[in-house]
Motif scaffolding. Structure first.
Motif, PDB file in Angstrom:
ATOM      1  N   GLY A  27       0.823  -1.215   0.000  1.00 59.57           N
ATOM      2  CA  GLY A  27       0.000   0.000   0.000  1.00 59.57           C
ATOM      3  C   GLY A  27       0.852   1.257   0.000  1.00 59.57           C
ATOM      4  N   GLU A  28       2.153   1.128   0.326  1.00 59.87           N
ATOM      5  CA  GLU A  28       3.027   2.289   0.226  1.00 59.87           C
ATOM      6  C   GLU A  28       3.732   2.209  -1.135  1.00 59.87           C
ATOM      7  N   ALA A  29       3.864   3.347  -1.776  1.00 62.96           N
ATOM      8  CA  ALA A  29       4.450   3.346  -3.130  1.00 62.96           C
ATOM      9  C   ALA A  29       5.973   3.293  -3.025  1.00 62.96           C
ATOM     10  N   LEU A  30       6.499   2.086  -2.762  1.00 63.88           N
ATOM     11  CA  LEU A  30       7.946   1.933  -2.598  1.00 63.88           C
ATOM     12  C   LEU A  30       8.468   0.955  -3.645  1.00 63.88           C
ATOM     13  N   ASN A  31       9.676   1.200  -4.139  1.00 63.84           N
ATOM     14  CA  ASN A  31      10.248   0.228  -5.065  1.00 63.84           C
ATOM     15  C   ASN A  31      10.963  -0.879  -4.273  1.00 63.84           C
ATOM     16  N   TYR A  32      11.429  -1.873  -4.992  1.00 65.01           N
ATOM     17  CA  TYR A  32      12.054  -3.055  -4.375  1.00 65.01           C
ATOM     18  C   TYR A  32      13.174  -2.672  -3.408  1.00 65.01           C
ATOM     19  N   TRP A  33      14.030  -1.753  -3.840  1.00 59.83           N
ATOM     20  CA  TRP A  33      15.192  -1.399  -3.019  1.00 59.83           C
ATOM     21  C   TRP A  33      14.780  -0.611  -1.781  1.00 59.83           C
ATOM     22  N   GLN A  34      13.758   0.216  -1.942  1.00 62.86           N
ATOM     23  CA  GLN A  34      13.268   0.972  -0.778  1.00 62.86           C
ATOM     24  C   GLN A  34      12.668   0.021   0.258  1.00 62.86           C
ATOM     25  N   VAL A  35      11.935  -0.991  -0.224  1.00 63.93           N
ATOM     26  CA  VAL A  35      11.353  -1.972   0.706  1.00 63.93           C
ATOM     27  C   VAL A  35      12.479  -2.711   1.430  1.00 63.93           C
ATOM     28  N   ARG A  36      13.487  -3.137   0.687  1.00 65.79           N
ATOM     29  CA  ARG A  36      14.620  -3.853   1.319  1.00 65.79           C
ATOM     30  C   ARG A  36      15.293  -2.996   2.375  1.00 65.79           C
ATOM     31  N   GLU A  37      15.462  -1.730   2.054  1.00 60.20           N
ATOM     32  CA  GLU A  37      16.111  -0.798   2.974  1.00 60.20           C
ATOM     33  C   GLU A  37      15.280  -0.631   4.257  1.00 60.20           C
ATOM     34  N   ARG A  38      13.954  -0.484   4.090  1.00 61.05           N
ATOM     35  CA  ARG A  38      13.070  -0.314   5.253  1.00 61.05           C
ATOM     36  C   ARG A  38      13.078  -1.578   6.125  1.00 61.05           C
TER      37      ARG A  38
END
Ligand SMILES: Nc1ncnc2c1ncn2[C@@H]1O[C@H](COP(=O)(O)OP(=O)(O)OP(=O)(O)O)[C@@H](O)[C@H]1O
Length: 228
Positions: free
Chosen positions: A104-115
């Motif tokens: 539901g958050e507009a994040l790309n793959y790398w942003q998700v990994r970082e979070r």
């Protein structure tokens, strides 16, 4: 020369309830005109006998139940941690579960990994992304649930008896992590408990009795109310 001090801007509370009432039937109120405030960036505990309305109050704060009357303000986003993590963790692995909370958050793959990675670091589970949930201890599962909230950058954590199913060492450890998150990340936490020893870590406490707030303030001042 006179020095004119500017008044400090008052920090609004993270949680504010005004005269909130709720009942499962019109005749019996489970919460009766509950008013309370929890300052931002603090860890508060919610205490009271069985059936006093603690879980109902937390569910109203979390938006899971609508109040019948009154006003509710809770800083957003907020995260929940329930008593039994098996009711909360839905994906097969640690990393997948935390990533799922970012749906539901507009994040790309790398942003998700970082979070995910930063959230695991905050609860000292770094490197466990691939670990199956079934292979975790109860305390680790609760930390994964908290990591989900951290990954979503939650400002408020609502924890409903999160240590009820943990052994004493894991209880202390979990409370220590939440205390640390409040101190280092400025989160606000409301922690429901029956364990009076946990009060030592709290900035404040609220006591519910039969749906009414009978005390809120310094934890040590609340203890006599529990024995009344
Ligand atoms: N879904 C429901 N339907 C009807 N009554 C309910 C429901 N959930 C809770 N209650 C009742 O509401 C009252 C308050 O329950 P609540 O779970 O909020 O108390 P609590 O303080 O969290 O108790 P405990 O410490 O045992 O968890 C109790 O009398 C309970 O039986």
């Amino acid at each position: 020369m006179s020095i004119v001090q500017k008044p400090m801007a008052a920090i609004p509370p993270a949680i504010h309830l005004k005269e909130v009432s709720f009942g499962w039937s019109p005749e019996v109120l489970v919460l009766d005109q509950v008013s309370l405030e929890i300052p931002r960036g603090q860890l508060w505990m919610l205490l009271g006998r069985n059936g006093s309305g603690k879980s109902t109050l937390v569910r109203i704060l979390g938006g899971l139940l609508p109040p019948q009357s009154g006003e509710v303000y809770v800083e957003q986003p907020l995260g929940f941690v329930f008593q039994n993590p098996d009711h909360q963790l839905v994906m097969p692995s640690v990393g997948a579960d935390i990533a799922f909370s970012l749906n539901g958050e507009a994040l790309n793959y790398w942003q998700v990994r970082e979070r995910v990675s930063a959230a695991l670091q905050a609860v000292n589970l770094q490197g466990l992304e691939r670990r199956p949930i079934y292979a975790l201890s109860g305390g680790q599962k609760q930390r994964v649930a908290i990591a989900g909230a951290i990954a979503r950058h939650c400002r408020v954590l609502l924890l409903d008896e999160p240590t009820a199913l943990l052994d004493p060492d894991s209880q202390r450890e979990l409370l220590g992590y939440v205390r640390q998150l409040v101190d280092t990340q400025g989160m606000t936490a409301l922690w429901v408990t029956h364990r009076l020893d946990e009060l030592a870590q709290a900035d404040g406490a609220i006591v519910l009795d039969r749906g009414k707030v009978i005390g809120q303030g310094a934890p040590t001042d609340m203890i006599p109310l529990l024995h009344a």
